[in-house]
Design a protein around this motif. Sequence first.
Motif, PDB file in Angstrom:
ATOM      1  N   GLY A  38       0.796  -1.244  -0.143  1.00 59.87           N
ATOM      2  CA  GLY A  38       0.033  -0.378  -0.081  1.00 59.87           C
ATOM      3  C   GLY A  38       0.743   1.341  -0.092  1.00 59.87           C
ATOM      4  O   GLY A  38       2.020   1.186   0.686  1.00 59.87           O
ATOM      5  N   THR A  39       0.574   2.145  -0.881  1.00 59.80           N
ATOM      6  CA  THR A  39       1.504   3.245  -1.138  1.00 59.80           C
ATOM      7  C   THR A  39       0.797   4.500  -0.989  1.00 59.80           C
ATOM      8  O   THR A  39      -0.200   4.853  -1.554  1.00 59.80           O
ATOM      9  CB  THR A  39       2.158   3.089  -2.460  1.00 59.80           C
ATOM     10  OG1 THR A  39       2.922   2.050  -2.387  1.00 59.80           O
ATOM     11  CG2 THR A  39       2.805   4.338  -2.859  1.00 59.80           C
ATOM     12  N   GLY A  40       1.349   5.657  -0.408  1.00 65.40           N
ATOM     13  CA  GLY A  40       1.162   7.003  -0.274  1.00 65.40           C
ATOM     14  C   GLY A  40       1.936   7.776  -1.261  1.00 65.40           C
ATOM     15  O   GLY A  40       3.062   7.790  -1.202  1.00 65.40           O
ATOM     16  N   ALA A 173      15.230   4.615   0.510  1.00 66.75           N
ATOM     17  CA  ALA A 173      15.499   4.151   1.451  1.00 66.75           C
ATOM     18  C   ALA A 173      14.536   3.054   2.269  1.00 66.75           C
ATOM     19  O   ALA A 173      13.399   3.470   2.097  1.00 66.75           O
ATOM     20  CB  ALA A 173      16.155   4.908   2.626  1.00 66.75           C
ATOM     21  N   GLY A 174      14.860   1.951   2.967  1.00 59.48           N
ATOM     22  CA  GLY A 174      13.561   0.974   3.580  1.00 59.48           C
ATOM     23  C   GLY A 174      14.317  -0.029   4.223  1.00 59.48           C
ATOM     24  O   GLY A 174      15.563  -0.318   4.581  1.00 59.48           O
ATOM     25  N   VAL A 175      13.523  -0.758   4.733  1.00 56.02           N
ATOM     26  CA  VAL A 175      14.035  -2.326   5.349  1.00 56.02           C
ATOM     27  C   VAL A 175      13.047  -3.268   4.971  1.00 56.02           C
ATOM     28  O   VAL A 175      11.824  -3.412   4.841  1.00 56.02           O
ATOM     29  CB  VAL A 175      14.049  -2.036   6.703  1.00 56.02           C
ATOM     30  CG1 VAL A 175      12.496  -1.567   7.461  1.00 56.02           C
ATOM     31  CG2 VAL A 175      14.588  -3.056   7.612  1.00 56.02           C
ATOM     32  N   ASP A 189       9.194   1.102   2.794  1.00 55.77           N
ATOM     33  CA  ASP A 189       9.911   1.453   1.648  1.00 55.77           C
ATOM     34  C   ASP A 189       9.703   3.268   1.703  1.00 55.77           C
ATOM     35  O   ASP A 189       8.455   3.646   1.811  1.00 55.77           O
ATOM     36  CB  ASP A 189       9.712   1.044   0.605  1.00 55.77           C
ATOM     37  CG  ASP A 189      10.738   1.598  -0.678  1.00 55.77           C
ATOM     38  OD1 ASP A 189      11.956   1.107  -0.600  1.00 55.77           O
ATOM     39  OD2 ASP A 189      10.077   2.505  -1.405  1.00 55.77           O
ATOM     40  N   ALA A 190      10.774   4.078   1.360  1.00 55.09           N
ATOM     41  CA  ALA A 190      10.379   5.076   1.026  1.00 55.09           C
ATOM     42  C   ALA A 190      11.183   5.873   0.080  1.00 55.09           C
ATOM     43  O   ALA A 190      12.443   5.478  -0.040  1.00 55.09           O
ATOM     44  CB  ALA A 190      10.560   6.279   2.507  1.00 55.09           C
ATOM     45  N   LYS A 191      10.597   6.519  -0.855  1.00 52.90           N
ATOM     46  CA  LYS A 191      11.343   7.164  -2.188  1.00 52.90           C
ATOM     47  C   LYS A 191      10.937   8.891  -2.060  1.00 52.90           C
ATOM     48  O   LYS A 191      10.059   9.182  -1.929  1.00 52.90           O
ATOM     49  CB  LYS A 191      10.845   6.635  -3.391  1.00 52.90           C
ATOM     50  CG  LYS A 191      11.041   4.859  -3.619  1.00 52.90           C
ATOM     51  CD  LYS A 191      10.545   4.603  -4.867  1.00 52.90           C
ATOM     52  CE  LYS A 191      10.928   3.112  -5.044  1.00 52.90           C
ATOM     53  NZ  LYS A 191       9.896   2.398  -4.212  1.00 52.90           N
ATOM     54  N   LYS A 192      12.061   9.623  -2.426  1.00 53.07           N
ATOM     55  CA  LYS A 192      12.007  10.907  -2.599  1.00 53.07           C
ATOM     56  C   LYS A 192      12.296  10.960  -4.209  1.00 53.07           C
ATOM     57  O   LYS A 192      13.391  10.930  -4.655  1.00 53.07           O
ATOM     58  CB  LYS A 192      12.937  11.733  -1.760  1.00 53.07           C
ATOM     59  CG  LYS A 192      12.977  13.178  -2.226  1.00 53.07           C
ATOM     60  CD  LYS A 192      11.582  13.991  -2.059  1.00 53.07           C
ATOM     61  CE  LYS A 192      11.696  15.299  -2.240  1.00 53.07           C
ATOM     62  NZ  LYS A 192      10.117  16.052  -2.128  1.00 53.07           N
ATOM     63  N   ALA A 222       4.126   0.344   2.436  1.00 51.89           N
ATOM     64  CA  ALA A 222       4.392  -0.929   3.478  1.00 51.89           C
ATOM     65  C   ALA A 222       3.532  -1.919   3.137  1.00 51.89           C
ATOM     66  O   ALA A 222       2.399  -1.631   2.296  1.00 51.89           O
ATOM     67  CB  ALA A 222       3.877  -0.413   4.866  1.00 51.89           C
ATOM     68  N   GLY A 223       4.150  -3.206   2.955  1.00 53.31           N
ATOM     69  CA  GLY A 223       3.175  -4.580   2.759  1.00 53.31           C
ATOM     70  C   GLY A 223       4.300  -5.628   2.842  1.00 53.31           C
ATOM     71  O   GLY A 223       5.106  -5.610   3.940  1.00 53.31           O
ATOM     72  N   LEU A 224       3.891  -6.509   2.106  1.00 49.72           N
ATOM     73  CA  LEU A 224       4.473  -7.914   2.371  1.00 49.72           C
ATOM     74  C   LEU A 224       5.553  -8.256   1.058  1.00 49.72           C
ATOM     75  O   LEU A 224       5.327  -7.667  -0.100  1.00 49.72           O
ATOM     76  CB  LEU A 224       3.536  -9.080   2.376  1.00 49.72           C
ATOM     77  CG  LEU A 224       2.709  -9.290   3.560  1.00 49.72           C
ATOM     78  CD1 LEU A 224       1.939 -10.886   3.441  1.00 49.72           C
ATOM     79  CD2 LEU A 224       3.567  -9.261   4.635  1.00 49.72           C
ATOM     80  N   ALA A 225       6.395  -8.999   1.286  1.00 50.63           N
ATOM     81  CA  ALA A 225       7.525  -9.127   0.299  1.00 50.63           C
ATOM     82  C   ALA A 225       7.509 -10.656   0.268  1.00 50.63           C
ATOM     83  O   ALA A 225       7.259 -11.352   1.353  1.00 50.63           O
ATOM     84  CB  ALA A 225       8.869  -8.661   0.387  1.00 50.63           C
TER      85      ALA A 225
END
Length: 228
Positions: A38-40, A173-175, A189-192, A222-225
């Motif tokens: 799910g992404t904002g 950047a993320g984890v 995850d976050a992207k600029k 955020a979600g599943l991998a």
Amino acid sequence: MKKLITAALPLAFAAAALAPAPALAGSAEGKLQVKVLGTGVLPDGKIVEVKKDPLGLTTGAQTKANDNYVPTLAVEYFLTPNISAETICCFTQHHVSGVGALAPATNIVDHVLVLPATLTLKYHLPMGGGIKPYVGAGPSMFLIFGEKPGSSITGLGVTKVKMSNEVGFALQAGVDIPVNDKGLGVSIDAKKYFQDTTAHFYAGNAEVLTTKHSLDPWVVSAGLAYRF
């Protein structure tokens, strides 16, 4: 953030249902990883340059684009255990409204559909328990479709608007956090993005206004991998 989590939940359940499929035998060391998120999408949209304005319409004017929340699919290939390449797939829809002197103009450009074509190269830092923070960077291009003049400007005689597709750049950047040793995990995850577009406004065949806009969104997910 509440909207983002709400959007992620049904996608997470769907990914979990697919995870045990025999054809996709999971592995924490697999070469391929798929993420359902799910992404904002949180853009700017401000005017950074007025290229053509024969009527002086933009004096003291400023614009912004609204936020949106969408499902996202990410596909990642591991070149080495700690280096990967990732691309994403999603459509996000926005509209542009006015601020400052343009505040009464609540719908300047309507139905802006964006496909943020992105390819990032990522470095994963291995940690205890399989947790892998990462950083990444790479080129992007926002492919823009379906944009229309909004109700705030059609009354002024604007009949068409066209927004350009331009090359930009993304930092990431993320984890990734493992849930089990079969390839299932949680991803944050976050992207600029550093991304511009130029808007061309027409009255009939005449171009009456040209403005360059800074989109520069934050894209947080955020979600599943699932790795296999």
